[in-house]
Write a protein that holds these residues in place. Structure first.
Motif, PDB file in Angstrom:
ATOM      1  N   PHE A  66       6.758  15.526   4.246  1.00  0.00           N
ATOM      2  CA  PHE A  66       6.123  15.253   2.964  1.00  0.00           C
ATOM      3  C   PHE A  66       4.617  15.239   3.172  1.00  0.00           C
ATOM      4  O   PHE A  66       4.114  14.548   4.068  1.00  0.00           O
ATOM      5  N   ILE A  67       3.894  16.011   2.368  1.00  0.00           N
ATOM      6  CA  ILE A  67       2.432  16.070   2.425  1.00  0.00           C
ATOM      7  C   ILE A  67       1.908  15.817   1.021  1.00  0.00           C
ATOM      8  O   ILE A  67       2.363  16.444   0.059  1.00  0.00           O
ATOM      9  N   THR A  68       0.930  14.910   0.903  1.00  0.00           N
ATOM     10  CA  THR A  68       0.358  14.614  -0.402  1.00  0.00           C
ATOM     11  C   THR A  68      -1.117  14.295  -0.272  1.00  0.00           C
ATOM     12  O   THR A  68      -1.558  13.750   0.742  1.00  0.00           O
ATOM     13  N   LYS A  69      -1.873  14.641  -1.293  1.00  0.00           N
ATOM     14  CA  LYS A  69      -3.276  14.263  -1.370  1.00  0.00           C
ATOM     15  C   LYS A  69      -3.345  12.753  -1.561  1.00  0.00           C
ATOM     16  O   LYS A  69      -2.525  12.182  -2.289  1.00  0.00           O
ATOM     17  N   ILE A  70      -4.292  12.109  -0.918  1.00  0.00           N
ATOM     18  CA  ILE A  70      -4.431  10.659  -1.050  1.00  0.00           C
ATOM     19  C   ILE A  70      -5.817  10.321  -1.583  1.00  0.00           C
ATOM     20  O   ILE A  70      -6.772  11.070  -1.410  1.00  0.00           O
ATOM     21  N   SER A  71      -5.896   9.191  -2.265  1.00  0.00           N
ATOM     22  CA  SER A  71      -7.172   8.763  -2.839  1.00  0.00           C
ATOM     23  C   SER A  71      -7.248   7.250  -2.843  1.00  0.00           C
ATOM     24  O   SER A  71      -6.268   6.561  -2.569  1.00  0.00           O
ATOM     25  N   ARG A  72      -8.394   6.746  -3.148  1.00  0.00           N
ATOM     26  CA  ARG A  72      -8.581   5.304  -3.280  1.00  0.00           C
ATOM     27  C   ARG A  72      -7.959   4.850  -4.582  1.00  0.00           C
ATOM     28  O   ARG A  72      -7.890   5.626  -5.509  1.00  0.00           O
ATOM     29  N   PRO A  73      -7.560   3.624  -4.692  1.00  0.00           N
ATOM     30  CA  PRO A  73      -7.587   2.596  -3.660  1.00  0.00           C
ATOM     31  C   PRO A  73      -6.431   2.766  -2.685  1.00  0.00           C
ATOM     32  O   PRO A  73      -5.419   3.385  -2.997  1.00  0.00           O
ATOM     33  N   TYR A  74      -6.581   2.207  -1.516  1.00  0.00           N
ATOM     34  CA  TYR A  74      -5.530   2.182  -0.522  1.00  0.00           C
ATOM     35  C   TYR A  74      -5.572   0.830   0.174  1.00  0.00           C
ATOM     36  O   TYR A  74      -6.570   0.114   0.105  1.00  0.00           O
ATOM     37  N   GLN A  75      -4.483   0.471   0.817  1.00  0.00           N
ATOM     38  CA  GLN A  75      -4.410  -0.810   1.515  1.00  0.00           C
ATOM     39  C   GLN A  75      -3.306  -0.724   2.545  1.00  0.00           C
ATOM     40  O   GLN A  75      -2.409   0.119   2.443  1.00  0.00           O
ATOM     41  N   GLY A  76      -3.355  -1.556   3.533  1.00  0.00           N
ATOM     42  CA  GLY A  76      -2.319  -1.570   4.547  1.00  0.00           C
ATOM     43  C   GLY A  76      -2.648  -2.532   5.664  1.00  0.00           C
ATOM     44  O   GLY A  76      -3.650  -3.242   5.617  1.00  0.00           O
ATOM     45  N   LEU A  77      -1.796  -2.531   6.657  1.00  0.00           N
ATOM     46  CA  LEU A  77      -1.982  -3.346   7.849  1.00  0.00           C
ATOM     47  C   LEU A  77      -2.155  -2.415   9.037  1.00  0.00           C
ATOM     48  O   LEU A  77      -1.177  -1.967   9.635  1.00  0.00           O
ATOM     49  N   LEU A  78      -3.401  -2.076   9.332  1.00  0.00           N
ATOM     50  CA  LEU A  78      -3.725  -1.195  10.443  1.00  0.00           C
ATOM     51  C   LEU A  78      -4.692  -1.905  11.367  1.00  0.00           C
ATOM     52  O   LEU A  78      -5.259  -2.949  11.026  1.00  0.00           O
ATOM     53  N   GLN A  79      -4.933  -1.321  12.525  1.00  0.00           N
ATOM     54  CA  GLN A  79      -5.901  -1.871  13.468  1.00  0.00           C
ATOM     55  C   GLN A  79      -7.308  -1.527  12.995  1.00  0.00           C
ATOM     56  O   GLN A  79      -7.531  -0.517  12.307  1.00  0.00           O
ATOM     57  N   GLU A  80      -8.270  -2.369  13.364  1.00  0.00           N
ATOM     58  CA  GLU A  80      -9.649  -2.177  12.899  1.00  0.00           C
ATOM     59  C   GLU A  80     -10.197  -0.802  13.263  1.00  0.00           C
ATOM     60  O   GLU A  80     -10.867  -0.174  12.457  1.00  0.00           O
ATOM     61  N   HIS A  81      -9.885  -0.290  14.453  1.00  0.00           N
ATOM     62  CA  HIS A  81     -10.402   1.038  14.833  1.00  0.00           C
ATOM     63  C   HIS A  81      -9.823   2.127  13.923  1.00  0.00           C
ATOM     64  O   HIS A  81     -10.494   3.138  13.650  1.00  0.00           O
ATOM     65  N   GLN A  82      -8.599   1.938  13.418  1.00  0.00           N
ATOM     66  CA  GLN A  82      -8.022   2.898  12.487  1.00  0.00           C
ATOM     67  C   GLN A  82      -8.761   2.854  11.148  1.00  0.00           C
ATOM     68  O   GLN A  82      -9.069   3.893  10.567  1.00  0.00           O
ATOM     69  N   TRP A  83      -9.055   1.633  10.647  1.00  0.00           N
ATOM     70  CA  TRP A  83      -9.804   1.506   9.395  1.00  0.00           C
ATOM     71  C   TRP A  83     -11.186   2.135   9.528  1.00  0.00           C
ATOM     72  O   TRP A  83     -11.652   2.815   8.607  1.00  0.00           O
ATOM     73  N   GLU A  84     -11.845   1.939  10.655  1.00  0.00           N
ATOM     74  CA  GLU A  84     -13.163   2.542  10.870  1.00  0.00           C
ATOM     75  C   GLU A  84     -13.066   4.057  10.814  1.00  0.00           C
ATOM     76  O   GLU A  84     -13.897   4.719  10.179  1.00  0.00           O
ATOM     77  N   PHE A  85     -12.066   4.628  11.479  1.00  0.00           N
ATOM     78  CA  PHE A  85     -11.889   6.080  11.467  1.00  0.00           C
ATOM     79  C   PHE A  85     -11.622   6.574  10.053  1.00  0.00           C
ATOM     80  O   PHE A  85     -12.194   7.586   9.623  1.00  0.00           O
ATOM     81  N   ILE A  86     -10.781   5.870   9.320  1.00  0.00           N
ATOM     82  CA  ILE A  86     -10.471   6.266   7.944  1.00  0.00           C
ATOM     83  C   ILE A  86     -11.733   6.266   7.094  1.00  0.00           C
ATOM     84  O   ILE A  86     -12.000   7.212   6.359  1.00  0.00           O
ATOM     85  N   ARG A  87     -12.527   5.202   7.185  1.00  0.00           N
ATOM     86  CA  ARG A  87     -13.767   5.116   6.401  1.00  0.00           C
ATOM     87  C   ARG A  87     -14.759   6.217   6.777  1.00  0.00           C
ATOM     88  O   ARG A  87     -15.405   6.799   5.913  1.00  0.00           O
TER      89      ARG A  87
END
Length: 96
Positions: A66-87
């Motif tokens: 499954f592939i889909t375009k994603i947009s804000r807002p988003y939320q989850g429980l990830l590690q801080e380095h993952q959030w930094e990469f996403i941003r």
């Protein structure tokens, strides 16, 4: 600048070619990060059809994708380095 997408898949027996899937995603260009066991966020210039066509080469007939375009807002429980990469790489230059 590319478009952010989520790629999620289930690889069933007998193949389970996880390293081949990663190699295909590596070759999409742009940015990518594996955030869950079988879920990636990518930012590239390909369409979902183009990504799907490339991934199908390493999938077995009983695998799911499954592939889909994603947009804000988003939320989850990830590690801080993952959030930094996403941003920085999945949603760059958006003031967040």
């Amino acid at each position: 600048m590319g478009t952010p997408y989520m790629i999620s898949y289930d690889l069933h027996a007998p193949g389970q070619r996880y390293s081949d899937v990663k190699e295909v995603i590596d070759n999409f260009g742009g940015a990518y990060i594996k955030i869950l066991e079988s879920t990636w966020l990518v930012n590239n210039n390909l369409t979902p059809d183009e990504m799907s066509d490339r991934l199908k080469v390493v999938f077995d007939s009983n695998d799911s994708l499954f592939i889909t375009k994603i947009s804000r807002p988003y939320q989850g429980l990830l590690q801080e380095h993952q959030w930094e990469f996403i941003r920085e790489h999945i949603y760059p230059n958006n003031g967040f």
